[in-house]
Motif scaffolding. Structure first.
Motif: not given
Length: 257
Positions: A1-18
């Protein structure tokens, strides 16, 4: 997971593009992304974290699977007094923060959006809905006041007459009709929803962030100046939780005999 959002539960997914586009996916597809109480905490924190995230220029929020969000998960126990107070405070934070965030927010409404799910979507700056998505305010169906967002933003989006009709009846609105009434920015075929949101996000990511932030700030005065109506509606919704007939209303909604 993206470091900023590593504390969120598995009920949220995060992805970031360039391009600095962050996509947030509500991630309970087997439950149509219905909200657990813990997710109310997380969605209240989300907009703060996005604002503080230096690598994000635009955020898209959508649902995993075939729904955006079916609202509050009614299979969980009804909230007690302390949980209700927490929900009230989380709602205040969620709404004030999404209006204050300087970065553009886009909701890709890929399927059904109900109650808190619809609130999360419609409080975004830009809303792209599937033409056949079903949007339902939903609160009156389970015996509570239309809190979360409808009293704040629906009259501005679609006019008072329609806002009252759909908030009071909780009748479903298709994405196509929502576009016609001015409730969402745009309606497109289901298979195009996320790509359409991504195209808009790419355009915004390439623009002057301060120009976007200040334009948002000015336009959001229409909403921030009326936050008291939101807080009243949500507080009255929470009071409804303790009425004697609320259990019967919820059981009927759940299909319990």
């Amino acid at each position: 997971m993206i470091e900023t959002y590593q504390y969120y539960s598995e009920n949220f997914k995060f992805e970031r593009d360039e391009n600095g586009i962050l996509t947030v996916r509500l991630n309970r597809p087997e439950k149509l992304n219905a909200f657990l109480y813990s997710m109310f905490d997380e969605i209240a924190r989300l907009w703060h974290d996005v604002e503080e995230d230096p690598d994000t220029r635009v955020v898209i929020i959508t649902g995993e699977g075939r729904a955006f969000s079916a609202g509050n998960d009614l299979s969980q126990p009804d909230a007690d007094f302390e949980q209700t107070v927490k929900l009230l405070e989380n709602g205040r934070k969620r709404t004030s923060r999404v209006l204050a965030i300087s970065k553009p927010t886009i909701a890709a409404i890929n399927g059904p959006a109900v109650g808190i799910g619809l609130a999360v979507a419609l409080m975004c700056d830009i809303t792209i809905a599937a033409e056949d998505a079903v949007l339902i305010e939903g609160h009156t169906k389970v015996g509570v006041t239309a809190g979360d967002h409808a009293c704040l933003i629906w009259p501005l989006l679609m006019g008072m007459a329609r806002a009252k009709y759909y908030a009071l009846t909780s009748e479903p609105i298709t994405g196509q009709d929502a576009e016609r009434m001015g409730m969402v920015s745009k309606a497109v075929p289901k298979e195009r929803v996320y790509e359409e949101a991504k195209e808009v996000a790419r355009k915004l990511a390439g623009m002057n962030p301060r120009a976007l932030a200040w334009t948002k700030r000015c336009m959001n005065f229409w909403l921030t100046n009326n936050l008291a109506s939101y807080e009243l509606s949500t507080a009255l919704e929470m009071l409804n939780f303790f009425e004697s007939d609320i259990v019967a209303a919820r059981d009927e909604f759940r299909g319990v005999k």
